[in-house]
Design a protein around this motif. Structure first.
Motif, PDB file in Angstrom:
ATOM      1  N   ALA A  13      -0.615 -42.216  76.791  1.00 33.97           N
ATOM      2  CA  ALA A  13      -0.579 -41.698  78.163  1.00 33.97           C
ATOM      3  C   ALA A  13       0.838 -41.733  78.714  1.00 33.97           C
ATOM      4  O   ALA A  13       1.273 -40.811  79.415  1.00 33.97           O
ATOM      5  N   VAL A  14       1.577 -42.794  78.411  1.00 32.23           N
ATOM      6  CA  VAL A  14       2.955 -42.891  78.868  1.00 32.23           C
ATOM      7  C   VAL A  14       3.827 -41.864  78.150  1.00 32.23           C
ATOM      8  O   VAL A  14       4.635 -41.159  78.767  1.00 32.23           O
ATOM      9  N   VAL A  46      -2.114 -57.282  86.390  1.00 33.73           N
ATOM     10  CA  VAL A  46      -0.964 -56.576  86.960  1.00 33.73           C
ATOM     11  C   VAL A  46      -1.212 -55.079  86.867  1.00 33.73           C
ATOM     12  O   VAL A  46      -2.014 -54.611  86.056  1.00 33.73           O
ATOM     13  N   ARG A  47      -0.493 -54.310  87.707  1.00 28.00           N
ATOM     14  CA  ARG A  47      -0.554 -52.860  87.611  1.00 28.00           C
ATOM     15  C   ARG A  47       0.488 -52.402  86.600  1.00 28.00           C
ATOM     16  O   ARG A  47       1.651 -52.814  86.656  1.00 28.00           O
ATOM     17  N   LEU A  48       0.055 -51.539  85.692  1.00 28.27           N
ATOM     18  CA  LEU A  48       0.957 -51.023  84.671  1.00 28.27           C
ATOM     19  C   LEU A  48       1.535 -49.656  85.037  1.00 28.27           C
ATOM     20  O   LEU A  48       2.668 -49.341  84.682  1.00 28.27           O
ATOM     21  N   LEU A  49       0.745 -48.845  85.729  1.00 25.08           N
ATOM     22  CA  LEU A  49       1.157 -47.490  86.083  1.00 25.08           C
ATOM     23  C   LEU A  49       0.970 -47.237  87.571  1.00 25.08           C
ATOM     24  O   LEU A  49      -0.054 -47.634  88.155  1.00 25.08           O
ATOM     25  N   ASN A  50       1.937 -46.594  88.185  1.00 22.77           N
ATOM     26  CA  ASN A  50       1.790 -46.045  89.525  1.00 22.77           C
ATOM     27  C   ASN A  50       1.417 -44.578  89.383  1.00 22.77           C
ATOM     28  O   ASN A  50       2.140 -43.811  88.734  1.00 22.77           O
ATOM     29  N   ARG A  51       0.284 -44.162  89.948  1.00 20.26           N
ATOM     30  CA  ARG A  51      -0.188 -42.799  89.784  1.00 20.26           C
ATOM     31  C   ARG A  51      -0.427 -42.142  91.132  1.00 20.26           C
ATOM     32  O   ARG A  51      -0.952 -42.746  92.052  1.00 20.26           O
ATOM     33  N   THR A  52       0.007 -40.896  91.202  1.00 23.23           N
ATOM     34  CA  THR A  52      -0.304 -40.051  92.354  1.00 23.23           C
ATOM     35  C   THR A  52      -0.952 -38.785  91.799  1.00 23.23           C
ATOM     36  O   THR A  52      -1.108 -38.618  90.591  1.00 23.23           O
ATOM     37  N   ARG A  55       2.227 -37.154  89.810  1.00 25.82           N
ATOM     38  CA  ARG A  55       3.013 -37.809  88.778  1.00 25.82           C
ATOM     39  C   ARG A  55       2.560 -39.244  88.548  1.00 25.82           C
ATOM     40  O   ARG A  55       1.809 -39.801  89.356  1.00 25.82           O
ATOM     41  N   GLN A  56       3.009 -39.786  87.446  1.00 22.52           N
ATOM     42  CA  GLN A  56       2.758 -41.192  87.153  1.00 22.52           C
ATOM     43  C   GLN A  56       4.063 -41.823  86.699  1.00 22.52           C
ATOM     44  O   GLN A  56       4.939 -41.157  86.168  1.00 22.52           O
ATOM     45  N   SER A  57       4.208 -43.127  86.937  1.00 20.58           N
ATOM     46  CA  SER A  57       5.414 -43.844  86.535  1.00 20.58           C
ATOM     47  C   SER A  57       5.041 -45.272  86.176  1.00 20.58           C
ATOM     48  O   SER A  57       4.076 -45.831  86.715  1.00 20.58           O
ATOM     49  N   LEU A  58       5.822 -45.833  85.285  1.00 21.78           N
ATOM     50  CA  LEU A  58       5.585 -47.213  84.877  1.00 21.78           C
ATOM     51  C   LEU A  58       6.083 -48.185  85.932  1.00 21.78           C
ATOM     52  O   LEU A  58       7.152 -47.977  86.519  1.00 21.78           O
ATOM     53  N   THR A  59       5.342 -49.251  86.156  1.00 25.91           N
ATOM     54  CA  THR A  59       5.852 -50.343  86.966  1.00 25.91           C
ATOM     55  C   THR A  59       6.826 -51.157  86.110  1.00 25.91           C
ATOM     56  O   THR A  59       6.956 -50.918  84.902  1.00 25.91           O
ATOM     57  N   GLU A  60       7.496 -52.115  86.725  1.00 26.31           N
ATOM     58  CA  GLU A  60       8.404 -52.961  85.953  1.00 26.31           C
ATOM     59  C   GLU A  60       7.649 -53.707  84.861  1.00 26.31           C
ATOM     60  O   GLU A  60       8.095 -53.776  83.712  1.00 26.31           O
TER      61      GLU A  60
END
Length: 299
Positions: A13-14, A46-52, A55-60
């Motif tokens: 997915a990433v 923990v959250r691994l992905l920020n999704r809207t 778009r999606q982005s990895l968290t730290e």
């Protein structure tokens, strides 16, 4: 859910940038991709992905976890490859470097039998006493005798022991007498092995200590062991040689074994190959074959 499968889904997915693209690639539904990711997030807390919606982005934490997941999946693939390779037939080009004399007499005949058995195996053999840098020269396998030097980046396996014997011709013994012990060797003419500009001492084991070194004296200095054996047969002096090289000469009486009550020095023979996650079948089979057959040729 299976954690390794969820890791693989998360990494895909990433890599592909969306759950939908990962679902198409993995032939599963988009909600199932999301379920795998949520399983990992719930497990880790923990959250691994920020999704809207766009778009999606990895968290730290997601970025760090993604890198480790890729490494874990690569190791899992390597583990599968090891098992798969172990069951497959040796094939492809096998590049081997070995000492010239030992190679011609002992190593090459065994590898030739291997090539006859496996028609898809190719042999590229290099015969030479200078030690080659295996990795830099691109060799799959190296055969070495004696002490090993730097082994960084290499795996070593002992495959045989080369025993050394003192011998001489009957004509020499008639003219010069027979040494009764290694202390008597100093009074005899020796055929000296000189390699890389250095005279090699004769070595004899001593209980509880390092081997005793005897520096031979003589008129002949040669850098080829077979030439030394031939000179010994001609009565030119005593020689200290590998048993496998002079076995036939001893059996026929062309040479006589001396100091037989003295323990024989053993030069270990090793196979070395570059360190890697999985050992190719061609290398594994060659090493196993040499380890099984070589001791019989050297004793």
């Amino acid at each position: 859910m299976d954690r390794l499968t969820s890791m693989a889904v998360f990494v895909r997915a990433v890599d592909l940038g969306s759950f939908a693209a990962a679902a198409d690639a993995l032939e599963m539904s988009g909600p199932m991709v999301g379920k795998h990711v949520r399983f990992l997030e719930d497990r880790l807390g923990v959250r691994l992905l920020n999704r809207t919606t766009r778009r999606q982005s990895l968290t730290e934490a997601g970025q760090a976890y993604y890198e480790r997941c890729r490494a874990v999946l690569a190791e899992a693939d390597a583990a599968d490859t090891v098992v798969s390779d172990a069951r497959s037939e040796p094939r492809g080009r096998l590049r081997v470097t070995m000492p010239a004399l030992l190679g011609r007499h002992c190593i090459a005949p065994l590898l030739m039998k291997l090539a006859r058995k496996y028609p898809h195996l190719e042999l590229d053999l290099s015969f030479g006493d200078p030690i080659a840098d295996i990795i830099e020269a691109g060799y799959d396998l190296a055969i070495r005798t004696g002490d090993l030097d730097d082994q960084s980046g290499l795996i070593a396996r002992r495959i045989a022991s080369q025993r050394m014997v003192v011998c001489g011709a009957r004509s020499y013994l008639r003219n010069h007498g027979r040494p009764k012990s290694i202390d008597d060797l100093a009074a005899h003419q020796a055929i000296i092995y000189r390699r890389s500009g250095r005279v090699r001492p004769w070595l004899f084991p001593q209980e509880g200590g390092p081997p005793r070194e005897i520096m031979p004296a003589g008129r002949l200095r040669l850098d080829d062991l077979e030439a030394i054996a031939d000179a010994a047969v001609q009565g030119m002096g005593l020689a200290w040689l590998p048993y496998w090289l002079v076995r036939e000469r001893l059996d026929t009486g062309a040479l006589v074994r001396l100091c037989s009550d003295q323990p024989e020095f053993l030069y270990e023979c090793h196979a070395l190959w570059p360190r890697s996650p999985g050992l190719p079948p061609k290398v594994r089979t060659a090493v196993d074959t040499l380890a099984a057959a070589l001791p019989k040729l050297m004793t």
